[in-house]
Design an enzyme around this catalytic site. Structure first.
Site, short mmCIF file in Angstrom:
data_model
loop_
_atom_site.label_atom_id
_atom_site.label_comp_id
_atom_site.label_asym_id
_atom_site.label_seq_id
_atom_site.Cartn_x
_atom_site.Cartn_y
_atom_site.Cartn_z
N GLU A 104 -4.83 7.71 2.91
CA GLU A 104 -5.13 7.23 4.25
C GLU A 104 -4.31 5.98 4.50
O GLU A 104 -4.09 5.19 3.58
CB GLU A 104 -6.62 6.87 4.42
CG GLU A 104 -7.54 8.06 4.47
CD GLU A 104 -8.13 8.41 3.12
OE1 GLU A 104 -8.02 7.58 2.18
OE2 GLU A 104 -8.69 9.50 2.98
N TYR A 143 5.85 6.72 3.45
CA TYR A 143 5.18 7.96 3.05
C TYR A 143 5.88 9.19 3.62
O TYR A 143 6.04 10.19 2.92
CB TYR A 143 3.71 7.93 3.46
CG TYR A 143 2.94 6.75 2.92
CD1 TYR A 143 3.21 6.22 1.65
CD2 TYR A 143 1.95 6.14 3.66
CE1 TYR A 143 2.52 5.13 1.16
CE2 TYR A 143 1.23 5.06 3.17
CZ TYR A 143 1.53 4.55 1.92
OH TYR A 143 0.84 3.48 1.43
#
Length: 188
Positions: free
Chosen positions: A117, A129
């Site tokens: 998250e 990411y």
């Protein structure tokens, strides 16, 4: 020259990890929480430490803890729970090196996919990411209690794909090149 090393967290580093957590996350986990994680067979806690080397090769013998990462193994999934680099050491490739090492640890454990998250407003983390194949899979509304901000749920599959080991090695080589260009050397 700065020498950095990524290694598993050991009990003697717990006070430094709690201090780093407080600095980077505002006290997300306590000493007791880190101790539980350290004792859990499903948790891998990694730290980044740095030592300085003079031009004659002498090393500072008191390395400084500058990074922290954690991944949980849940069934066949890696859940990346923490990734932090001390302010002042950011934007040198150290967070990227730590993140790839967490993925490598997950691969070695035989995990098939990874999730995490991230704050919807954390564009730097999102960029990192996504660079490593993570894609948005959902949103947790109001996830962060301090601001009420949403968390984006990111996923990446294929950790056990035959090509992934080669991909990891390529990423490691790119990181070594990038950090070396910034006068940082990774010691394994």
């Amino acid at each position: 020259m700065n020498l950095f090393k990524i290694q598993p967290l050991t009990a003697d580093l717990l006070p430094a990890v709690v201090e780093l957590d407080d600095l980077c996350f505002g006290g997300l986990w306590t000493l007791e929480g880190y101790t539980r994680e350290l004792d859990s067979p499903n948790s891998d806690l990694l730290v980044v430490s740095v030592a300085t080397s003079s031009s004659d090769g002498d090393r500072d013998l008191t390395p400084t803890l500058i990074g922290l990462g954690c991944v949980w193994a849940i069934v066949d999934e890696a859940h990346i729970t923490l990734l932090a680099v001390r302010p002042g050491y950011q934007k040198r490739g150290l967070g990227t090196a730590l993140f790839v090492t967490l993925l490598q640890t997950s691969w070695r454990r035989g995990l098939k996919q990874a999730t995490l998250e991230v704050r919807a407003s954390n564009h730097a983390a999102l960029s990192l990411y996504q660079k490593f194949g993570f894609q948005e899979a959902g949103r947790r509304r109001g996830y962060y209690a301090d601001t009420g901000e949403d968390a984006l749920i990111l996923w990446r599959g294929g950790l056990q794909h035959p090509q992934f080991e080669t991909t990891l090695m390529t990423w490691k080589q790119q990181i070594h090149h990038r950090t070396r260009s910034k006068n940082w050397v990774f010691i394994e």
